[in-house]
Design an enzyme around this catalytic site. Sequence first.
Site, short mmCIF file in Angstrom:
data_model
loop_
_atom_site.label_atom_id
_atom_site.label_comp_id
_atom_site.label_asym_id
_atom_site.label_seq_id
_atom_site.Cartn_x
_atom_site.Cartn_y
_atom_site.Cartn_z
N GLY A 129 -67.20 46.37 -14.24
CA GLY A 129 -68.42 46.90 -13.59
C GLY A 129 -69.55 45.91 -13.57
N ALA A 130 -69.34 44.79 -12.86
CA ALA A 130 -70.37 43.74 -12.87
C ALA A 130 -71.05 43.58 -11.51
CB ALA A 130 -69.78 42.42 -13.34
N TYR A 162 -72.70 62.92 -20.30
CA TYR A 162 -72.75 61.45 -20.41
C TYR A 162 -72.79 61.06 -21.88
CZ TYR A 162 -74.92 56.78 -20.28
OH TYR A 162 -75.21 55.45 -20.48
N GLY A 172 -73.58 44.68 -16.52
CA GLY A 172 -72.31 43.98 -16.28
C GLY A 172 -72.54 42.68 -15.51
N GLY A 197 -76.63 45.80 -12.70
CA GLY A 197 -77.06 46.07 -14.07
C GLY A 197 -76.55 45.10 -15.12
N1 LIG Z 1 -79.20 51.52 -18.21
C1 LIG Z 1 -79.46 51.89 -19.44
O1 LIG Z 1 -80.62 52.10 -19.84
C2 LIG Z 1 -78.33 52.03 -20.44
C3 LIG Z 1 -78.65 52.46 -21.74
C4 LIG Z 1 -77.62 52.55 -22.67
C5 LIG Z 1 -76.31 52.24 -22.31
N2 LIG Z 1 -76.04 51.84 -21.03
C6 LIG Z 1 -74.64 51.50 -20.71
O2 LIG Z 1 -74.60 50.20 -20.15
C7 LIG Z 1 -73.44 50.10 -19.30
C8 LIG Z 1 -73.83 49.49 -17.98
O3 LIG Z 1 -74.71 50.39 -17.32
P1 LIG Z 1 -75.83 49.94 -16.28
O4 LIG Z 1 -77.05 50.63 -16.69
O5 LIG Z 1 -75.82 48.47 -16.12
O6 LIG Z 1 -75.26 50.69 -14.97
P2 LIG Z 1 -75.13 50.26 -13.43
O7 LIG Z 1 -76.20 49.31 -13.04
O8 LIG Z 1 -75.00 51.55 -12.69
O9 LIG Z 1 -73.73 49.51 -13.40
C9 LIG Z 1 -72.53 50.21 -13.59
C10 LIG Z 1 -71.38 49.38 -13.08
O10 LIG Z 1 -70.19 50.16 -13.22
C11 LIG Z 1 -69.56 50.28 -11.95
N3 LIG Z 1 -68.87 51.56 -11.82
C12 LIG Z 1 -69.39 52.80 -11.88
N4 LIG Z 1 -68.43 53.71 -11.69
C13 LIG Z 1 -67.28 53.03 -11.51
C14 LIG Z 1 -65.93 53.40 -11.24
N5 LIG Z 1 -65.56 54.68 -11.12
N6 LIG Z 1 -64.99 52.43 -11.10
C15 LIG Z 1 -65.35 51.14 -11.20
N7 LIG Z 1 -66.60 50.70 -11.42
C16 LIG Z 1 -67.55 51.65 -11.57
C17 LIG Z 1 -70.67 50.13 -10.94
O11 LIG Z 1 -70.11 49.78 -9.68
P3 LIG Z 1 -70.88 50.09 -8.28
O12 LIG Z 1 -71.82 48.92 -8.09
O13 LIG Z 1 -69.79 50.13 -7.29
O14 LIG Z 1 -71.61 51.39 -8.45
C18 LIG Z 1 -71.49 49.03 -11.59
O15 LIG Z 1 -70.90 47.78 -11.38
C19 LIG Z 1 -72.86 51.50 -19.20
O16 LIG Z 1 -71.75 51.61 -20.08
C20 LIG Z 1 -73.99 52.40 -19.67
O17 LIG Z 1 -73.51 53.60 -20.23
C21 LIG Z 1 -77.01 51.73 -20.10
#
Ligand SMILES: NC(=O)c1ccc[n+]([C@@H]2O[C@H](COP(=O)([O-])OP(=O)(O)OC[C@H]3O[C@@H](n4cnc5c(N)ncnc54)[C@H](OP(=O)(O)O)[C@@H]3O)[C@@H](O)[C@H]2O)c1
Length: 286
Positions: free
Chosen positions: A14-15, A167, A20, A18
């Site tokens: 998932g890069a 979640y 990734g 965000g």
């Molecule tokens: N953001 C926060 O404040 C926060 C806080 C604590 C933990 N986290 C954790 O950090 C991690 C990264 O999150 P982020 O905030 O960077 O989120 P993000 O920007 O939404 O990125 C998520 C990534 O996962 C991909 N993805 C989502 N659903 C998918 C699927 N079914 N199959 C394949 N790829 C998929 C997305 O692809 P698309 O581009 O195609 O959508 C995107 O590349 C997650 O595990 C999240 O739980 C985040």
Amino acid sequence: MSTFSDAKVALITGATSGLGKSTALAMAKQGWLVVFTARDPQKGEVTRQEIIHASGNSEVAVMLVDVSSQTSIREFATVFSARYSRLHLLVNNVGNSFTTRQISVDGIEMSLAVNHLAPFLLTHLLLPVLQQSTPSRIVNVGTRLNTAMDFDDLQWERRRFRGLSAYAQSKLGNLHFTFALARRLQASGVTVNCVHPGVFRSGLGSTGGDIPFLLKWITGMAQPFLASSDTATKRVVYVALSPELEGMTGKYFGNRQQIEPPPQTLDVSAQERLWQISETLTGLAS
Ligand SMILES: NC(=O)c1ccc[n+]([C@@H]2O[C@H](COP(=O)([O-])OP(=O)(O)OC[C@H]3O[C@@H](n4cnc5c(N)ncnc54)[C@H](OP(=O)(O)O)[C@@H]3O)[C@@H](O)[C@H]2O)c1
């Protein structure tokens, strides 16, 4: 046989946005051969070009997988293992949240499918290649939300569905999984740790489908006030690379130091209960 350089191989799920994306860039800047996953080919290729351009490292590859589908994960793992035959770092980063109860193609509630079962299955399928690349590391990206695992209703069939709770529960599974896997991989040369990246600006929740306009608008309004993913990336890279964590396994990290996991996740019987359920739901039990 791999036709790639001798660089160490990192796989980041998932890069395309965000954390990734910024982690993939950081690893490319470190001179690693970076493979990252996308579910949209066009978005994946644009991201790949951006990372190559920003890092000056041309050994950046994108592979497609939709982790909400176990068939897609299995196909991905087969192709990855054949193509690269080595893997020194797996960052299980994909995460998503859903405002309504949705069901995956495998008939599983989506939060559980994407946030817990996907890394559980993918890691199992990639263990052989991780084990032939030791020392190697698995980093599970978790989160720190106050919740408990309801084993009697993991898929929200009996309770009113609440997206944030679903979640949080599924992300709690990342910790159960980390600790149970670390026990199994003791002295294998493969370590597994979980990191809480903090709260940061990202696309999280914006692609979970069926999001009411008002919620989307409120979430969008909040984004500029959140921190960028820089600090979060440093947290992940620390657990992925830092020499002082060599051999350290089964730990939970915050900002470059260990943090206390929720007590329930340290309960071995709870870890094993989730492990068995996960093996059944992913078909690994058979
Ligand atoms: N953001 C926060 O404040 C926060 C806080 C604590 C933990 N986290 C954790 O950090 C991690 C990264 O999150 P982020 O905030 O960077 O989120 P993000 O920007 O939404 O990125 C998520 C990534 O996962 C991909 N993805 C989502 N659903 C998918 C699927 N079914 N199959 C394949 N790829 C998929 C997305 O692809 P698309 O581009 O195609 O959508 C995107 O590349 C997650 O595990 C999240 O739980 C985040």
